[in-house]
Design an enzyme around this catalytic site. Structure first.
Site, short mmCIF file in Angstrom:
data_model
loop_
_atom_site.label_atom_id
_atom_site.label_comp_id
_atom_site.label_asym_id
_atom_site.label_seq_id
_atom_site.Cartn_x
_atom_site.Cartn_y
_atom_site.Cartn_z
N CYS A 36 0.82 -1.21 0.00
CA CYS A 36 0.00 0.00 0.00
C CYS A 36 0.85 1.26 0.00
CB CYS A 36 -0.93 0.00 1.21
SG CYS A 36 -1.95 1.48 1.32
N CYS A 68 -1.45 1.77 -3.02
CA CYS A 68 -2.43 2.85 -2.82
C CYS A 68 -1.82 4.25 -2.80
CB CYS A 68 -3.17 2.65 -1.50
SG CYS A 68 -3.52 0.94 -1.05
N LYS A 120 0.11 5.35 -6.13
CA LYS A 120 -0.91 5.41 -7.18
C LYS A 120 -1.75 6.67 -7.03
CE LYS A 120 -4.70 3.71 -6.15
NZ LYS A 120 -5.68 2.72 -5.66
N TYR A 155 -9.32 -2.86 -10.77
CA TYR A 155 -8.91 -1.59 -10.18
C TYR A 155 -7.67 -1.01 -10.88
CZ TYR A 155 -11.25 -2.35 -5.56
OH TYR A 155 -12.14 -2.54 -4.54
N GLU A 212 -7.33 2.36 -13.25
CA GLU A 212 -6.63 3.47 -12.62
C GLU A 212 -5.42 3.90 -13.44
OE1 GLU A 212 -7.90 2.53 -7.99
OE2 GLU A 212 -6.01 1.74 -8.77
N HIS A 229 -25.89 22.17 0.79
CA HIS A 229 -26.12 22.78 -0.52
C HIS A 229 -25.19 23.97 -0.73
CE1 HIS A 229 -28.43 23.77 -4.10
NE2 HIS A 229 -28.41 25.03 -3.70
N GLU A 239 -25.41 15.99 -1.52
CA GLU A 239 -26.81 16.15 -1.10
C GLU A 239 -27.76 15.31 -1.96
OE1 GLU A 239 -28.73 19.99 -1.80
OE2 GLU A 239 -27.14 20.50 -3.22
#
Length: 496
Positions: free
Chosen positions: A70, A75, A78, A210, A214, A469, A474
């Protein structure tokens, strides 16, 4: 009750079974799971040692580094490259917001590569300091299991040391693999892709998961021509089919050429680059070919068979619901067990292990409603069940709510790329079973949605929540109109 922490140089530990050991726990692998397990166990008073391979950005049987996949070659680097690639779209969008960008925008790949490497070196050091601060003994080298209570570490100079321990935790992760076709040695994996000396102008990617989508986004964002080949009709097998369609559309919209239902059959070196041949007879030339077709557990060199630790057909270590292997005092967490191969899941498994073995708590990992994200551009993030998974498990009809809209930013930038959100709801209980989003900031939004699902939120809970908002988020609390009602296959369909 926590044990008194023993310091190096003290008498060997006296085990409950009457034996004596150097450590309460010896951990093989200092990636996310190994570091978490060792730190947590040490926090409960256990005497802990951990071994890890010497640091290198590209892994091998003898190279690795504290932080694991990772941090060093997964992760983190990347995501850094994704950030870098995202600026191209931002520069394009900025013009409609009044930014006058005249002339070419030059890009320096080596600068990003240098900064990425500096960051993973820094994090490698951080992990070492964390372990040291927790009182964990760090040993550099490759660990293997001699017997149920002995670990042998082969150090970088070739010397070997043996350490006895009451418990062993295996957290060696996984490694990228190459598809077995002629010329496979010309291809690279994600390890090398994160450390290329030169940015490719023409990239071919094999795979639909993935890593494939990516890197397609990364290289296209940095200016390369990208061809993405995968066996299925849509990328990201295992994700919600509707969201997979959205991702495919976005990839094409960003200029990535998709080749569904297509495999590569041969690679060969030419004067102009790597010639790629497909199973449909097509040929093209690339500067780099990335195989993103899966990973294999790092279990081969651990000597597991000799000590009776069972593995499956791909080499993943078999464990029970508490991460215990077939040998009672040997445990395993993370990708080497091939359960849910995500860093936060490895952290959860390791924490549960340490609490169960050293903390006096019997805790097993909870794999329900684990969120995840795919950092393509724009990203996809999901939690809970996909529509297909929910249908397979459902006793009741499902209510599907979807919203596809043009983000406010795009209404000014004129980018043609919609965000899509989805909720899967049980028609009888009103419980939200799954949520998905493809669009900017999807992962940041989905982390909060994951808390709601974990707490058992209903659609009424979402509907009664006041939105923020103006925001994309939302939309999750304003989806009032039912898109469709779906019946499980075994249940007669209604006309509603």
């Amino acid at each position: 009750m926590a044990r008194k922490m023993l310091k190096d140089g003290e008498a060997p530990l006296v085990a409950d079974d009457g034996g004596t050991y150097d450590y309460d726990l010896f951990v093989i692998g200092a990636g996310s799971g190994g570091v978490r397990g060792s730190r947590t166990a040490a926090g409960f008073g256990a005497k802990v040692a951990i071994c890890e391979l010497p640091f290198h950005p590209i892994s091998s049987e003898w190279l690795g580094g504290h932080g694991g996949t990772c941090v060093i070659r997964g992760c983190v680097p990347k995501k850094i490259l994704v950030y870098g690639a995202s600026f191209r779209g931002e520069f394009d969008d900025a013009k409609q917001f009044g930014w006058e960008i005249n002339g070419d925008i030059n890009y320096n790949w080596k600068k990003l590569l240098e900064n990425k490497t500096q960051e993973i070196v820094r994090l490698n050091g951080v992990y070492k300091r964390i372990l040291g601060g927790s009182g964990v003994t760090m040993i550099e080298g490759a660990g293997s299991i001699v017997d149920a209570h002995t670990v042998e570490v082969t150090q970088p100079d070739g010397s070997k040391q043996r350490h006895t321990t009451k418990h062993i935790l295996i957290a060696t992760g996984s490694r990228a693999t190459l598809v077995d076709i002629p010329g496979k040695e010309l291809a690279i994996t994600s390890d090398e892709a994160l450390s290329l000396e030169e940015l490719p102008k023409r990239a071919v990617i094999l795979g639909g998961g993935y890593i494939a989508v990516e890197f397609a986004s990364i290289w296209k964002g940095l200016g390369a021509e990208v061809d993405l080949f995968y066996r299925k009709e849509l990328p990201l097998r295992g994700f919600d089919d509707e969201m997979r369609t959205v991702v495919a559309s976005n990839l094409e919209g960003r200029g990535i050429r998709l080749h569904p239902g297509t495999n590569l059959t041969e690679l060969s070196k030419t004067a102009d680059g790597i010639k790629v041949v497909t199973d449909k007879g097509d040929e093209l030339i690339a500067d780099v070919v990335l195989f993103a077709t899966g990973r294999a557990p790092n279990s081969n060199r651990l000597n597991l068979e000799a000590v009776g630790v069972e593995v499956d057909q791909i080499g993943a270590i078999k464990v029970d619901e508490y991460s215990r292997t077939s040998v009672p005092n040997i445990w395993a967490v993370g990708d080497v067990t091939n359960r849910i191969n995500l860093t936060p899941v490895a952290l959860m498994e390791a924490t549960c292990f340490a609490k169960t073995v050293f903390g006096g708590q019997t805790v097993k990992p909870d794999y329900k409603d684990v969120p995840c994200a795919v950092f393509c551009i724009p990203p996809l993030s999901v939690v809970g069940l996909s529509e297909q998974e929910a249908l397979a498990e459902a006793n009741n009809d499902l209510l599907i709510y979807t919203s596809s809209f043009n983000p406010m930013k795009n209404s000014i930038s004129k980018r043609v790329e919609k965000s899509t959100m989805k909720l899967v709801v049980d028609a009888e209980t009103d419980k939200v079973l799954g949520a998905a989003m493809c669009g900017p900031d999807a992962a940041e939004i989905m982390q909060g949605i994951a808390v709601a699902l974990k707490a058992g939120a209903t659609k009424a809970t979402f509907d009664s929540t006041v939105g923020i908002h103006p925001s994309a988020a939302e939309e999750f609390v304003t989806m009032r109109t039912l898109t469709r009602r779906v019946s499980p296959p075994s249940k007669p369909k209604t006309n509603l």
